[in-house]
Write a protein that holds these residues in place. Structure first.
Motif, PDB file in Angstrom:
ATOM      1  N   THR A 160       0.717  -1.256   0.031  1.00  8.58           N
ATOM      2  CA  THR A 160       0.051   0.050  -0.053  1.00  8.58           C
ATOM      3  C   THR A 160       0.892   1.295   0.068  1.00  8.58           C
ATOM      4  O   THR A 160       0.499   2.286  -0.808  1.00  8.58           O
ATOM      5  CB  THR A 160      -1.004  -0.004   1.300  1.00  8.58           C
ATOM      6  OG1 THR A 160      -1.755  -1.240   1.293  1.00  8.58           O
ATOM      7  CG2 THR A 160      -1.898   1.387   1.056  1.00  8.58           C
ATOM      8  N   GLN A 161       1.895   1.254   0.863  1.00  8.99           N
ATOM      9  CA  GLN A 161       2.811   2.356   0.803  1.00  8.99           C
ATOM     10  C   GLN A 161       3.454   2.541  -0.550  1.00  8.99           C
ATOM     11  O   GLN A 161       3.645   3.607  -0.952  1.00  8.99           O
ATOM     12  CB  GLN A 161       4.176   2.288   1.696  1.00  8.99           C
ATOM     13  CG  GLN A 161       3.372   2.400   3.196  1.00  8.99           C
ATOM     14  CD  GLN A 161       4.793   2.208   4.126  1.00  8.99           C
ATOM     15  OE1 GLN A 161       6.031   2.311   3.608  1.00  8.99           O
ATOM     16  NE2 GLN A 161       4.454   2.295   5.394  1.00  8.99           N
ATOM     17  N   MET A 162       3.809   1.489  -1.367  1.00  8.86           N
ATOM     18  CA  MET A 162       4.376   1.559  -2.565  1.00  8.86           C
ATOM     19  C   MET A 162       3.504   2.129  -3.474  1.00  8.86           C
ATOM     20  O   MET A 162       3.803   3.187  -4.253  1.00  8.86           O
ATOM     21  CB  MET A 162       4.542   0.120  -3.047  1.00  8.86           C
ATOM     22  CG  MET A 162       5.752   0.266  -4.486  1.00  8.86           C
ATOM     23  SD  MET A 162       7.072   0.842  -4.128  1.00  8.86           S
ATOM     24  CE  MET A 162       6.887   1.935  -5.441  1.00  8.86           C
ATOM     25  N   LEU A 163       2.086   1.733  -3.543  1.00 10.92           N
ATOM     26  CA  LEU A 163       0.906   2.214  -4.354  1.00 10.92           C
ATOM     27  C   LEU A 163       0.951   3.766  -4.025  1.00 10.92           C
ATOM     28  O   LEU A 163       0.609   4.576  -5.118  1.00 10.92           O
ATOM     29  CB  LEU A 163      -0.022   1.562  -3.893  1.00 10.92           C
ATOM     30  CG  LEU A 163      -1.107   0.963  -5.240  1.00 10.92           C
ATOM     31  CD1 LEU A 163      -0.339   0.702  -6.382  1.00 10.92           C
ATOM     32  CD2 LEU A 163      -2.300   0.092  -4.618  1.00 10.92           C
ATOM     33  N   SER A 181      -8.823  -1.848  -3.555  1.00 13.74           N
ATOM     34  CA  SER A 181      -8.243  -2.947  -4.005  1.00 13.74           C
ATOM     35  C   SER A 181      -8.862  -4.203  -3.790  1.00 13.74           C
ATOM     36  O   SER A 181      -9.292  -5.021  -4.551  1.00 13.74           O
ATOM     37  CB  SER A 181      -6.855  -2.964  -3.926  1.00 13.74           C
ATOM     38  OG  SER A 181      -6.099  -4.170  -4.547  1.00 13.74           O
ATOM     39  N   ASP A 182      -9.188  -4.261  -2.636  1.00 13.22           N
ATOM     40  CA  ASP A 182      -9.971  -5.403  -2.077  1.00 13.22           C
ATOM     41  C   ASP A 182     -11.194  -5.581  -2.766  1.00 13.22           C
ATOM     42  O   ASP A 182     -11.778  -6.612  -3.083  1.00 13.22           O
ATOM     43  CB  ASP A 182     -10.226  -5.520  -0.491  1.00 13.22           C
ATOM     44  CG  ASP A 182      -8.620  -5.898   0.232  1.00 13.22           C
ATOM     45  OD1 ASP A 182      -7.930  -6.421  -0.639  1.00 13.22           O
ATOM     46  OD2 ASP A 182      -8.496  -5.599   1.110  1.00 13.22           O
ATOM     47  N   ILE A 183     -12.027  -4.439  -2.742  1.00 14.27           N
ATOM     48  CA  ILE A 183     -13.445  -4.471  -3.205  1.00 14.27           C
ATOM     49  C   ILE A 183     -13.306  -4.810  -4.898  1.00 14.27           C
ATOM     50  O   ILE A 183     -14.209  -5.489  -5.119  1.00 14.27           O
ATOM     51  CB  ILE A 183     -14.124  -3.286  -2.926  1.00 14.27           C
ATOM     52  CG1 ILE A 183     -14.302  -2.912  -1.373  1.00 14.27           C
ATOM     53  CG2 ILE A 183     -15.383  -3.157  -3.637  1.00 14.27           C
ATOM     54  CD1 ILE A 183     -15.192  -3.916  -0.753  1.00 14.27           C
ATOM     55  N   GLY A 256      -0.827  -3.758  -8.916  1.00 16.35           N
ATOM     56  CA  GLY A 256       0.317  -3.488  -7.990  1.00 16.35           C
ATOM     57  C   GLY A 256       0.157  -4.020  -6.826  1.00 16.35           C
ATOM     58  O   GLY A 256       1.055  -4.018  -5.805  1.00 16.35           O
ATOM     59  N   ASN A 257      -0.924  -4.355  -6.341  1.00 14.66           N
ATOM     60  CA  ASN A 257      -1.365  -4.554  -5.087  1.00 14.66           C
ATOM     61  C   ASN A 257      -1.499  -5.900  -4.332  1.00 14.66           C
ATOM     62  O   ASN A 257      -0.510  -6.583  -3.754  1.00 14.66           O
ATOM     63  CB  ASN A 257      -2.548  -3.782  -4.723  1.00 14.66           C
ATOM     64  CG  ASN A 257      -2.741  -3.403  -3.234  1.00 14.66           C
ATOM     65  OD1 ASN A 257      -1.792  -3.086  -2.712  1.00 14.66           O
ATOM     66  ND2 ASN A 257      -3.943  -3.437  -2.876  1.00 14.66           N
ATOM     67  N   ARG A 261       1.390  -8.140  -2.829  1.00 13.60           N
ATOM     68  CA  ARG A 261       1.065  -8.722  -1.649  1.00 13.60           C
ATOM     69  C   ARG A 261       1.066 -10.025  -1.299  1.00 13.60           C
ATOM     70  O   ARG A 261       1.658 -10.660  -0.355  1.00 13.60           O
ATOM     71  CB  ARG A 261      -0.329  -7.945  -1.046  1.00 13.60           C
ATOM     72  CG  ARG A 261      -1.007  -8.459   0.230  1.00 13.60           C
ATOM     73  CD  ARG A 261      -2.341  -8.254   0.075  1.00 13.60           C
ATOM     74  NE  ARG A 261      -2.944  -6.983   0.066  1.00 13.60           N
ATOM     75  CZ  ARG A 261      -4.122  -6.824  -0.161  1.00 13.60           C
ATOM     76  NH1 ARG A 261      -5.253  -7.821   0.113  1.00 13.60           N
ATOM     77  NH2 ARG A 261      -4.754  -5.734  -0.385  1.00 13.60           N
ATOM     78  N   SER A 262       0.627 -10.968  -2.060  1.00 11.19           N
ATOM     79  CA  SER A 262       0.636 -12.348  -2.073  1.00 11.19           C
ATOM     80  C   SER A 262       1.759 -12.936  -2.047  1.00 11.19           C
ATOM     81  O   SER A 262       2.167 -14.105  -1.527  1.00 11.19           O
ATOM     82  CB  SER A 262      -0.327 -13.130  -3.233  1.00 11.19           C
ATOM     83  OG  SER A 262      -1.672 -12.469  -3.340  1.00 11.19           O
ATOM     84  N   SER A 263       2.686 -12.224  -2.942  1.00 18.39           N
ATOM     85  CA  SER A 263       4.282 -12.793  -2.919  1.00 18.39           C
ATOM     86  C   SER A 263       4.850 -12.670  -1.540  1.00 18.39           C
ATOM     87  O   SER A 263       5.674 -13.476  -1.268  1.00 18.39           O
ATOM     88  CB  SER A 263       4.953 -12.423  -4.038  1.00 18.39           C
ATOM     89  OG  SER A 263       4.175 -12.391  -5.168  1.00 18.39           O
TER      90      SER A 263
END
Ligand code: HEM
Ligand code: FES
Lengths: 417, 115
Positions: A160-163, A181-183, A256-257, A261-263
């Motif tokens: 999130t900071q990166m985004l 992003s989640d929604i 990008g999120n 994140r998953s990785s």
């Protein structure tokens, strides 16, 4: 999103070898969070690598499950169209904001070229020290010796900071990006778990309103290298209608999120499943770049991309007909033992680790792959000197999706160096 | 190689990093320029797609004469290069160039963004 997850009961599916081959359907979402999809894809790769099936929610579609077939389809952008949508489902309320990942050429190239400078290699080199500083701050504030949710404290926080940096988004309000992003990736087919398609549309329109404010502010100032400024100041995108602006925002936010994140979570989980690899890494930190590729292969953050055939096409002894829906199952291609030796193993010193399908191929190949690799590299470069062990204390909870291969909860305990 | 085997000519290719570091490799004709780099651990050619003209991570720049001698890029190569960084008039994807004896002595430069 935890309330969503509590409602998610595991579903038991039949053993794929007990199902008639023509009825074998790897798309039900509840296959994935329970890990039952692996056996389905194994049977498809072995017995029907190009395979047609029907599904109530998604209609009929072709499953492409072998590595080389995926490369062939993905890189044939003349025959296989990305329009109007790149995931398996269709919008029931006809809310599909246009975005360049779901456009064919020439429009695709024109729009991609507008935003790609924000993540070009030279630009990334400039971002590296900023990212490293932020990673260090997040890691220095983690509790040692007590269990916490790695997904929220590290993976979500860092991506999130990166985004926020890439959009030059108000930093203190950055969790809005996480929420949108989640929604945005909530599947209409998991409606019963919280988010209806109508609700999703309403939240996305809120997102658009917020970003319209940012656009109006950027357009008044000179062009710089953040996504919004690039879009606002370029002739290829300056005249986008609002829904198209929203679509491209969703693409940049989600692209990008969730994936990175998953990785970030998946790497920690993998190291715990394969503890000898963590030892190898501690003894030889030079393996980090190779390990990053292996994490991205092993995790395969996006399980599939879909295409529509624009003409009849022969592949694997089958004829895909014009108009047919085709699903490239990256999650399966990355486990294809004809191309990858011992594909189920996580091996940080794997030869040719970059040769995986997680970023796709052809003109839609991931635009942010270097950025994702850099973020993961920095994370591990900063983790190693700080902690002697990153212990996963219980099995993770996963996102229920046939698209995003992610985690909602990964309990971790850090051990001091 | 056994002594009695007939000597065959092997062309030498020079890969030049963005900072000028040169890597000369001598290889068999018939492989691709990308393989010539990867098989000899030349840095800067990742070749993520394994030569399918689908990733543009094997981007190289040729001298004008060599570029002209090698003939036109195919449409797919053109479309992949359209999205790569630092593309020039003499850019090619190394996986789309076959090494022949005639390439002996060629110099190819690699973009900074590939390191
Ligand atoms: C490990 C992390 C990531 C993975 C696994 C991933 C995966 C993918 C995949 C599979 C595609 C579609 C490829 C195809 O259709 O052939 C894609 C496209 C894209 N990704 Fe990523 N991605 C990641 C990180 C990122 C990041 C950090 C960004 C940041 C901007 C990003 C932005 C995009 C964009 C804009 C596209 C659309 C490209 C196009 O259509 O031309 N991705 N990504
Ligand atoms: S190796 Fe992928 S385009 Fe040449």
């Amino acid at each position: 999103m935890n309330a969503v997850n509590d409602l998610m009961k595991p579903v038991a599916f039949p053993n794929p070898y007990d199902v008639p081959l023509q009825e074998l359907d790897p798309s039900p979402e509840a296959l994935y969070d329970s890990g039952q999809h692996w056996a389905y894809f194994e049977r498809l790769r072995n017995e029907a690598p190009v395979h047609y099936c029907e599904n109530e929610a998604f209609g009929g579609f072709w499953n492409i499950t072998k590595f080389n077939d995926i490369v062939e389809v993905d890189s044939n952008n003349e025959v296989f169209s990305s329009e109007p949508n790149i995931t398996i489902g269709e919008s029931k309320i006809d809310f599909s904001p246009p975005m360049f990942i779901a456009m064919d050429n020439p429009k695709h190239d024109a729009q991609r070229k507008v935003v790609s400078p924000a993540v070009a290699p030279m630009q990334l080199a400039e971002l590296e020290s900023l990212i490293r500083g932020r990673v260090a701050t997040v890691l220095d504030n983690l509790p040692v010796g007590e269990t916490f949710n790695w997904v929220d404290a590290v993976s979500i926080e860092l991506t999130t900071q990166m985004l926020a940096t890439l959009f030059d988004f108000p930093f203190e309000e950055r969790r809005k990006l996480t929420y949108w992003s989640d929604i945005a990736v909530t599947s209409p087919n998991v409606e019963e778990y919280g988010v209806s398609e109508e609700k999703r549309r309403d939240v996305m329109l809120e997102c658009l309103e917020y970003f319209t404010g940012l656009w109006n502010e950027r357009i008044k100032r000179p062009k710089k290298n953040d996504f919004i400024s690039l879009l606002a100041h370029s002739s290829a995108t300056a005249e986008m209608d609002p829904l198209e602006y929203l679509g491209n925002l969703m693409l940049l936010i989600v692209g990008g999120n969730d994936t990175t994140r998953s990785s970030m979570s998946g790497g920690v989980y993998a190291m715990n499943k394969f503890p000898a690899e963590f030892k190898k890494l501690q003894e030889n930190p030079k393996l980090i770049p190779n390990m990053v590729s292996e994490i991205i292969r092993w995790q395969t953050p996006l399980a599939h991309m879909r295409r529509i055939a624009k003409e009849d096409y022969e592949i694997g002894g089958k004829t895909i007909r014009k108009g047919d829906k085709v699903i490239m199952w990256y999650i399966s291609g990355n486990r294809d033992q004809d191309v990858i030796e011992n594909p189920d193993d996580f091996l940080i010193d794997r030869k040719r680790a970059r040769h995986h399908v997680s970023f796709g191929f052809g003109v839609h190949r991931c635009m942010g792959n270097r950025l994702a690799e850099m973020q993961l590299r920095i994370l591990w470069e900063e983790l190693l000197p700080r902690f002697s062990r990153i212990e996963v204390t219980a099995e993770p909870q996963r996102v229920r999706s046939n698209f995003v291969m992610g985690y909602t909860h990964l309990p971790v305990k850090l051990h001091a160096k | 190689m056994a002594n009695n085997e007939q000597d065959t000519f092997m062309p030498t290719i020079c890969f030049v990093e963005h900072d000028g570091t040169e890597h000369s490799v001598t290889v068999n004709s018939g492989i691709s320029l990308m393989e010539a780099a990867v098989d000899n651990d030349v840095p800067g050619i990742d070749a993520d797609c394994g030569g399918a003209c689908a990733c543009a991570t094997c981007h190289v720049m040729l001298d004008k004469d060599w570029f002209e001698a090698l003939g036109d890029r195919e449409a797919t190569e053109e479309s992949m290069l359209a999205l790569a960084a630092e593309v020039t008039d003499t850019s090619r994807l190394a996986c789309q160039i076959e090494v022949t004896d005639a390439l002996d002595g060629i110099k190819v430069r690699m973009p900074e963004s590939q390191f």
